[in-house]
Write an enzyme that holds these catalytic residues in place. Structure first.
Site, PDB file in Angstrom:
ATOM      1  N   ALA A 130      40.523  40.318  28.451  1.00 45.09           N
ATOM      2  CA  ALA A 130      41.578  39.295  28.355  1.00 45.09           C
ATOM      3  C   ALA A 130      42.697  39.629  29.333  1.00 45.09           C
ATOM      4  CB  ALA A 130      42.121  39.224  26.927  1.00 45.09           C
ATOM      5  N   ILE A 157      47.768  49.391  32.347  1.00 46.51           N
ATOM      6  CA  ILE A 157      49.119  49.442  31.788  1.00 46.51           C
ATOM      7  C   ILE A 157      50.015  50.350  32.655  1.00 46.51           C
ATOM      8  CG2 ILE A 157      50.501  49.982  29.734  1.00 46.51           C
ATOM      9  CD1 ILE A 157      48.482  47.521  29.537  1.00 46.51           C
ATOM     10  N   ARG A 243      59.723  37.893  35.978  1.00 48.64           N
ATOM     11  CA  ARG A 243      59.129  37.356  37.222  1.00 48.64           C
ATOM     12  C   ARG A 243      60.147  37.214  38.358  1.00 48.64           C
ATOM     13  NH1 ARG A 243      54.836  33.506  34.012  1.00 48.64           N
ATOM     14  NH2 ARG A 243      53.263  35.142  33.800  1.00 48.64           N
ATOM     15  N   PHE A 338      51.634  44.963  64.971  1.00 53.96           N
ATOM     16  CA  PHE A 338      51.487  46.353  65.411  1.00 53.96           C
ATOM     17  C   PHE A 338      50.134  46.591  66.098  1.00 53.96           C
ATOM     18  CE2 PHE A 338      54.648  49.554  63.867  1.00 53.96           C
ATOM     19  CZ  PHE A 338      55.582  48.683  63.327  1.00 53.96           C
ATOM     20  N   GLY A 340      46.468  47.685  66.874  1.00 55.33           N
ATOM     21  CA  GLY A 340      45.659  48.805  66.368  1.00 55.33           C
ATOM     22  C   GLY A 340      46.507  49.831  65.643  1.00 55.33           C
ATOM     23  N   GLU A 363      51.706  40.545  36.407  1.00 52.79           N
ATOM     24  CA  GLU A 363      52.649  39.590  35.778  1.00 52.79           C
ATOM     25  C   GLU A 363      52.203  38.142  35.950  1.00 52.79           C
ATOM     26  OE1 GLU A 363      56.437  40.331  35.052  1.00 52.79           O
ATOM     27  OE2 GLU A 363      56.272  42.473  35.376  1.00 52.79           O
TER      28      GLU A 363
HETATM   29  C1  LIG Z   1      48.758  47.684  39.305  1.00 51.82           C
HETATM   30  C2  LIG Z   1      48.711  46.826  38.087  1.00 51.82           C
HETATM   31  C3  LIG Z   1      49.671  46.968  37.101  1.00 51.82           C
HETATM   32  C4  LIG Z   1      49.613  46.202  35.936  1.00 51.82           C
HETATM   33  N1  LIG Z   1      50.530  46.420  34.929  1.00 51.82           N
HETATM   34  C5  LIG Z   1      50.345  45.802  33.731  1.00 51.82           C
HETATM   35  C6  LIG Z   1      51.165  46.152  32.606  1.00 51.82           C
HETATM   36  O1  LIG Z   1      52.079  46.986  32.697  1.00 51.82           O
HETATM   37  N2  LIG Z   1      50.904  45.544  31.417  1.00 51.82           N
HETATM   38  C7  LIG Z   1      49.900  44.616  31.277  1.00 51.82           C
HETATM   39  O2  LIG Z   1      49.744  44.116  30.172  1.00 51.82           O
HETATM   40  N3  LIG Z   1      49.129  44.257  32.323  1.00 51.82           N
HETATM   41  C8  LIG Z   1      49.308  44.833  33.541  1.00 51.82           C
HETATM   42  N4  LIG Z   1      48.492  44.517  34.601  1.00 51.82           N
HETATM   43  C9  LIG Z   1      47.423  43.540  34.409  1.00 51.82           C
HETATM   44  C10 LIG Z   1      47.649  42.227  35.149  1.00 51.82           C
HETATM   45  O3  LIG Z   1      48.691  41.513  34.567  1.00 51.82           O
HETATM   46  C11 LIG Z   1      46.305  41.496  35.156  1.00 51.82           C
HETATM   47  O4  LIG Z   1      45.462  42.203  36.043  1.00 51.82           O
HETATM   48  C12 LIG Z   1      46.431  40.048  35.573  1.00 51.82           C
HETATM   49  O5  LIG Z   1      47.108  39.316  34.602  1.00 51.82           O
HETATM   50  C13 LIG Z   1      45.064  39.403  35.823  1.00 51.82           C
HETATM   51  O6  LIG Z   1      44.166  39.668  34.794  1.00 51.82           O
HETATM   52  P1  LIG Z   1      42.703  40.224  35.146  1.00 51.82           P
HETATM   53  O7  LIG Z   1      42.870  41.389  36.038  1.00 51.82           O
HETATM   54  O8  LIG Z   1      41.968  40.418  33.895  1.00 51.82           O
HETATM   55  O9  LIG Z   1      42.043  39.082  35.998  1.00 51.82           O
HETATM   56  P2  LIG Z   1      41.306  37.753  35.419  1.00 51.82           P
HETATM   57  O10 LIG Z   1      42.182  37.082  34.442  1.00 51.82           O
HETATM   58  O11 LIG Z   1      39.930  38.092  35.008  1.00 51.82           O
HETATM   59  O12 LIG Z   1      41.263  36.864  36.729  1.00 51.82           O
HETATM   60  C14 LIG Z   1      40.313  37.062  37.776  1.00 51.82           C
HETATM   61  C15 LIG Z   1      40.563  36.012  38.834  1.00 51.82           C
HETATM   62  O13 LIG Z   1      40.351  34.711  38.275  1.00 51.82           O
HETATM   63  C16 LIG Z   1      41.527  33.921  38.442  1.00 51.82           C
HETATM   64  N5  LIG Z   1      41.676  33.047  37.275  1.00 51.82           N
HETATM   65  C17 LIG Z   1      41.624  33.362  35.966  1.00 51.82           C
HETATM   66  N6  LIG Z   1      41.824  32.292  35.200  1.00 51.82           N
HETATM   67  C18 LIG Z   1      42.018  31.249  36.044  1.00 51.82           C
HETATM   68  C19 LIG Z   1      42.280  29.861  35.869  1.00 51.82           C
HETATM   69  N7  LIG Z   1      42.416  29.314  34.661  1.00 51.82           N
HETATM   70  N8  LIG Z   1      42.413  29.101  36.975  1.00 51.82           N
HETATM   71  C20 LIG Z   1      42.303  29.634  38.217  1.00 51.82           C
HETATM   72  N9  LIG Z   1      42.055  30.935  38.445  1.00 51.82           N
HETATM   73  C21 LIG Z   1      41.923  31.728  37.374  1.00 51.82           C
HETATM   74  C22 LIG Z   1      42.665  34.911  38.560  1.00 51.82           C
HETATM   75  O14 LIG Z   1      43.783  34.354  39.247  1.00 51.82           O
HETATM   76  C23 LIG Z   1      41.993  36.027  39.360  1.00 51.82           C
HETATM   77  O15 LIG Z   1      42.010  35.695  40.717  1.00 51.82           O
HETATM   78  C24 LIG Z   1      48.576  45.245  35.796  1.00 51.82           C
HETATM   79  C25 LIG Z   1      47.619  45.084  36.799  1.00 51.82           C
HETATM   80  C26 LIG Z   1      47.670  45.861  37.926  1.00 51.82           C
HETATM   81  C27 LIG Z   1      46.591  45.689  38.975  1.00 51.82           C
END
Ligand SMILES: Cc1cc2nc3c(=O)[nH]c(=O)nc-3n(C[C@H](O)[C@H](O)[C@H](O)COP(=O)(O)OP(=O)(O)OC[C@H]3O[C@@H](n4cnc5c(N)ncnc54)[C@H](O)[C@@H]3O)c2cc1C
Length: 380
Positions: A130, A157, A243, A338, A340, A363
């Site tokens: 999720a 997280i 945000r 920049f 290469g 986010e």
């Molecule tokens: C470095 C880092 C730090 C983070 N820190 C936190 C944190 O502190 N706390 C926390 O809770 N989370 C955190 N996250 C999680 C982050 O919020 C999620 O990775 C993000 O919300 C996307 O979820 P997912 O990775 O499961 O991708 P998915 O939801 O599986 O999405 C995969 C792709 O499908 C696209 N997609 C999904 N649904 C749709 C739709 N309805 N329409 C169009 N496109 C769609 C998405 O845009 C994405 O391109 C962090 C992530 C990273 C990488």
């Protein structure tokens, strides 16, 4: 009356952040990017300077600052290192649910140690299955007398390896969908709570990211924030306030990339002239300048609305998606300018490009922000 000027207090906060970034972050950012270690000395200095809990009310020892103030600081810190800036911003962001809905007792219990003992906080929304679809989270919290028993896994997280308190979102009633989600403060020492392996990331490597697990974790009912079912609204209210700060950090990163690119383009000579005089390069720089200015204005407007107590979900989404996409484009084009050398770790722009990418993901991804904006058109 419309004004684009900052107050003397805001200007001095911005200068303080700029000086801090120059003295404490810039000299170590490449090293932390290489090592991926937690930048503890910077965290400690940021805490002493008041950058770790700016949004916590003054009565608990925080800065009592608004969202715009945090934008000013985030832009400056992220211009020096977006990973370190994210580490610092996250505790403040994770305190937001406590600030918004905590009782006086809960605030006293968790916000005061954040401010006085440098305790760190993580926000745990995302799960392995999720991500964007927050309402489908599978972590459950089942009431058992005066406690809840929490089971589930959280993924990606920020600050998980180093946080003391975790704001965990879990379903108290799965049948109710997003209306059945509740928020809990889980302390690190809770039996059944554990932190997993740290992610080895492409960018923002100074920022710690790990998964957390809850297995039959018993959490007292007094650790619940707000009422049962308030969780989803709380996540969204938190994002509305965070945000604009992510957008401001994206502007800071993009600004750094542009400054590097301008300096380089003025001195790199090809075909007998500095490359900035080739229109294809000059126009890339011109676009960077205008897009970063526009992104900053969007971030400031979204922040200002929040500080005025007005609804800003639409404006926050707009600022976040625009600024993150601009940062990614500006950093990529800085690498292009920049040539290469841009692709080499000897030069700073490849790090900026790697650091920018995740701004389009965390986010709420850029697609999810666009989804929110489309939805807002239906609601008009
Ligand atoms: C470095 C880092 C730090 C983070 N820190 C936190 C944190 O502190 N706390 C926390 O809770 N989370 C955190 N996250 C999680 C982050 O919020 C999620 O990775 C993000 O919300 C996307 O979820 P997912 O990775 O499961 O991708 P998915 O939801 O599986 O999405 C995969 C792709 O499908 C696209 N997609 C999904 N649904 C749709 C739709 N309805 N329409 C169009 N496109 C769609 C998405 O845009 C994405 O391109 C962090 C992530 C990273 C990488």
């Amino acid at each position: 009356m419309l004004s684009f000027g900052l107050s003397p207090e805001q200007e001095s906060l911005r200068s303080l952040a700029r000086e801090f970034a120059k003295a404490e972050i810039l000299p170590v950012s490449a090293e932390y990017d290489r090592s991926g270690e937690v930048p503890w000395p910077v965290i400690k200095k940021a805490w002493e300077t008041g950058f770790l809990n700016m949004g916590v009310p003054e009565e608990y020892g925080g800065g009592g600052q608004g969202v715009l103030a945090s934008c000013l600081v985030s832009e400056e810190l992220a211009a020096a290192c977006a990973g370190i800036s994210a580490t610092l911003a996250l505790t403040d962001l994770a305190c937001t649910p406590i600030v918004l809905t905590g009782t006086a007792e809960q605030k006293e219990r968790w916000l005061r140690p954040v401010c006085h003992e440098m305790k760190m906080v993580s926000l745990c929304v995302t799960e392995p299955e999720a991500g964007s679809d927050v309402a489908s989270l599978a972590t459950t919290a089942v009431r058992d007398g005066g406690s809840y028993i929490i089971n589930g896994n959280k993924q990606f997280i920020t600050n998980a390896s180093i946080a003391d308190y975790f704001i965990v979102f879990a379903a108290t009633d799965r049948k109710k969908g997003h209306r059945g989600i509740s928020a809990f403060v889980v302390e690190r020492s809770t039996p059944g709570f554990s932190v997993g392996k740290k992610e080895d990331k492409m960018g923002q490597r100074a920022s710690d990211t790990a998964g957390v697990s809850l297995a039959e974790a018993v959490v007292p009912a007094e650790n619940r924030l707000g009422e049962e079912g308030d969780g989803f609204r709380l996540i969204m209210q938190t994002f509305d306030r965070s945000r604009p700060g992510v957008a401001a950090a994206a502007v800071g990163l993009g600004r750094a990339a542009m400054e590097h690119a301008v300096r380089y383009a003025k001195t790199r000579v090809q075909f007998g002239v500095p490359i900035i005089l080739h229109q294809a390069i000059g126009f890339m720089l011109a676009d960077m300048q205008k897009d970063l200015d526009a992104a900053r204005l969007l971030a400031w407007r979204a922040a200002w609305l929040a500080d005025e107590g007005q609804r800003n979900s639409r404006e926050s989404a707009m600022a976040k998606v625009f600024a993150a996409d601009v940062a990614m484009r500006v950093a990529t084009e800085a690498v292009q300018i920049f040539g290469g050398y841009g692709y080499s770790r000897e030069y700073p722009v490849e790090k900026l490009m790697r650091d920018a990418k995740v701004m389009q993901i965390y986010e709420g991804t850029s697609q999810i922000q666009r989804l929110l904006l489309t939805k807002s058109l239906f609601e008009q």
